[in-house]
Design a protein around this motif. Structure first.
Motif, PDB file in Angstrom:
ATOM      1  N   ARG A 101       0.950  -1.232   0.078  1.00 13.45           N
ATOM      2  CA  ARG A 101       0.012  -0.113  -0.187  1.00 13.45           C
ATOM      3  C   ARG A 101       0.841   1.221   0.039  1.00 13.45           C
ATOM      4  NH1 ARG A 101      -3.846  -0.347   5.135  1.00 13.45           N
ATOM      5  NH2 ARG A 101      -4.844   1.178   3.891  1.00 13.45           N
ATOM      6  N   GLY A 103       3.347   4.126  -1.616  1.00 15.46           N
ATOM      7  CA  GLY A 103       3.582   5.167  -2.716  1.00 15.46           C
ATOM      8  C   GLY A 103       4.628   5.826  -2.465  1.00 15.46           C
ATOM      9  N   GLU A 105       6.314   9.535  -3.624  1.00 13.99           N
ATOM     10  CA  GLU A 105       6.100  10.353  -4.729  1.00 13.99           C
ATOM     11  C   GLU A 105       7.341  11.280  -4.726  1.00 13.99           C
ATOM     12  OE1 GLU A 105       2.327  12.654  -3.961  1.00 13.99           O
ATOM     13  OE2 GLU A 105       1.147  10.537  -4.077  1.00 13.99           O
ATOM     14  N   ASN A 108       9.533  10.828  -9.893  1.00  9.93           N
ATOM     15  CA  ASN A 108       9.193  10.695 -11.402  1.00  9.93           C
ATOM     16  C   ASN A 108      10.027  11.643 -12.236  1.00  9.93           C
ATOM     17  OD1 ASN A 108       7.606  12.729 -10.203  1.00  9.93           O
ATOM     18  ND2 ASN A 108       6.634  13.327 -12.121  1.00  9.93           N
ATOM     19  N   HIS A 125       6.783   7.255 -13.410  1.00  7.54           N
ATOM     20  CA  HIS A 125       5.578   7.039 -12.862  1.00  7.54           C
ATOM     21  C   HIS A 125       5.685   8.240 -11.762  1.00  7.54           C
ATOM     22  CE1 HIS A 125       5.166   3.062 -14.496  1.00  7.54           C
ATOM     23  NE2 HIS A 125       6.215   2.803 -14.095  1.00  7.54           N
ATOM     24  N   ALA A 127       4.258   7.981  -8.710  1.00 11.89           N
ATOM     25  CA  ALA A 127       4.441   7.357  -7.738  1.00 11.89           C
ATOM     26  C   ALA A 127       5.262   5.836  -7.757  1.00 11.89           C
ATOM     27  CB  ALA A 127       3.453   7.329  -6.654  1.00 11.89           C
ATOM     28  N   LEU A 128       6.298   5.957  -6.904  1.00 12.09           N
ATOM     29  CA  LEU A 128       6.948   4.353  -7.102  1.00 12.09           C
ATOM     30  C   LEU A 128       6.054   3.537  -6.236  1.00 12.09           C
ATOM     31  CD1 LEU A 128       9.318   2.542  -7.622  1.00 12.09           C
ATOM     32  CD2 LEU A 128      10.465   3.663  -5.759  1.00 12.09           C
ATOM     33  N   GLN A 129       5.616   2.532  -6.862  1.00 15.05           N
ATOM     34  CA  GLN A 129       4.954   1.143  -6.163  1.00 15.05           C
ATOM     35  C   GLN A 129       6.048   0.175  -6.033  1.00 15.05           C
ATOM     36  OE1 GLN A 129       1.755   1.832  -4.958  1.00 15.05           O
ATOM     37  NE2 GLN A 129       1.706   3.876  -5.895  1.00 15.05           N
ATOM     38  N   ASN A 148       3.712   7.817   1.162  1.00 14.00           N
ATOM     39  CA  ASN A 148       2.247   7.585   1.241  1.00 14.00           C
ATOM     40  C   ASN A 148       2.028   5.966   1.824  1.00 14.00           C
ATOM     41  OD1 ASN A 148       0.528  10.089   0.560  1.00 14.00           O
ATOM     42  ND2 ASN A 148       1.698   9.559  -1.507  1.00 14.00           N
ATOM     43  N   ASP A 149       1.783   5.985   3.006  1.00 14.23           N
ATOM     44  CA  ASP A 149       1.707   4.568   3.802  1.00 14.23           C
ATOM     45  C   ASP A 149       0.466   4.377   4.281  1.00 14.23           C
ATOM     46  OD1 ASP A 149       2.249   2.165   5.185  1.00 14.23           O
ATOM     47  OD2 ASP A 149       3.132   3.202   6.689  1.00 14.23           O
ATOM     48  N   ARG A 153       1.158  10.057   5.814  1.00 18.14           N
ATOM     49  CA  ARG A 153       2.139  10.383   5.222  1.00 18.14           C
ATOM     50  C   ARG A 153       3.341  11.349   5.695  1.00 18.14           C
ATOM     51  NH1 ARG A 153       0.124  15.132   2.325  1.00 18.14           N
ATOM     52  NH2 ARG A 153      -1.127  15.878   4.235  1.00 18.14           N
TER      53      ARG A 153
END
Length: 218
Positions: A101, A103, A105, A108, A125, A127-129, A148-149, A153
């Motif tokens: 979950r 991401g 940011e 990019n 991208h 956000a890196l997943q 983002n968790d 944040r």
């Protein structure tokens, strides 16, 4: 937060991640106010470090922590008679709720080296997943990042460090690591402030400072 100096990973002739990561530091100062705690640690060259890296140096790690922010500052002083160059990083391990979950940011359109594939490319991208093992060095990444968790944040910023390393071992490598639980990769992400792509050139008698700040936004 292991301290990487004067060599990152195996990118050079020195032991992996340099000389100070596994060396005891000296506590120089501790103070506490109503709002924060300040700790200063020091480590200088020794006969052991001189035997593998023939330079005199002093390092100082300053840590300031309050209710929602952590600042870690690394200072390197060249106490030898000649210039030297080095790479460095703050190998910051962050606890996350669930890696699926997460991401990250702010990376990019930056060029990065993918150590799992031995390639270089640009991240398209927003956000890196994280999926599987991730081991990337983003170059010239002087930006604020947002982690983002799962609804929480964190703002991650740096000064002095111009690169960012993102690392998660993934399930297979994590299972082989003796110092991590078998599923520990699901609850961590390394977001490291680093100086790797362009080594720091430090003249004799001069000082370099790099800092990473992590702030909880929620």
């Amino acid at each position: 937060v292991p301290v990487i100096f004067p060599q990152f990973e195996r990118l050079g002739p020195l032991p992996r991640h340099g000389l100070v990561r596994t060396t005891p530091w000296t506590v120089e100062h501790v103070s506490q106010s109503a709002t924060d705690v300040l700790i200063v640690l020091c480590l200088n060259d020794s006969e052991v470090t001189q035997s593998v890296w023939a330079h005199a140096f002093a390092t100082e790690l300053t840590i300031r922590l309050n209710a929602n922010r952590l600042d870690i500052e690394l200072a390197v002083i060249n106490t030898s008679l000649a210039a030297f160059h080095f790479t460095a990083a703050l190998h910051t391990y962050l606890r996350v709720q669930d890696i699926d979950r997460v991401g990250l940011e702010g990376l990019n359109r930056l060029r990065y080296r993918d150590s799992t594939r031995g390639t270089e490319q640009v991240d398209p991208h927003q956000a890196l997943q994280i999926s599987g093992e991730v081991d990337r060095t983003y170059f010239d990444a002087a930006r604020e990042l947002t982690l983002n968790d799962g609804g929480f944040r964190k703002r991650i910023s740096a000064a002095g460090f111009h690169d960012v390393v993102v690392w998660n071992p993934g399930p297979e490598k994590c299972a082989a690591l003796p110092d991590m639980p078998i599923n520990g990769y699901r609850e961590m992400l390394c977001v490291e402030a680093a100086a790797i792509g362009r080594p720091i050139d430090l003249p004799a008698g001069e000082q370099w400072v790099g800092r990473q700040s992590i702030e909880c936004l929620d």
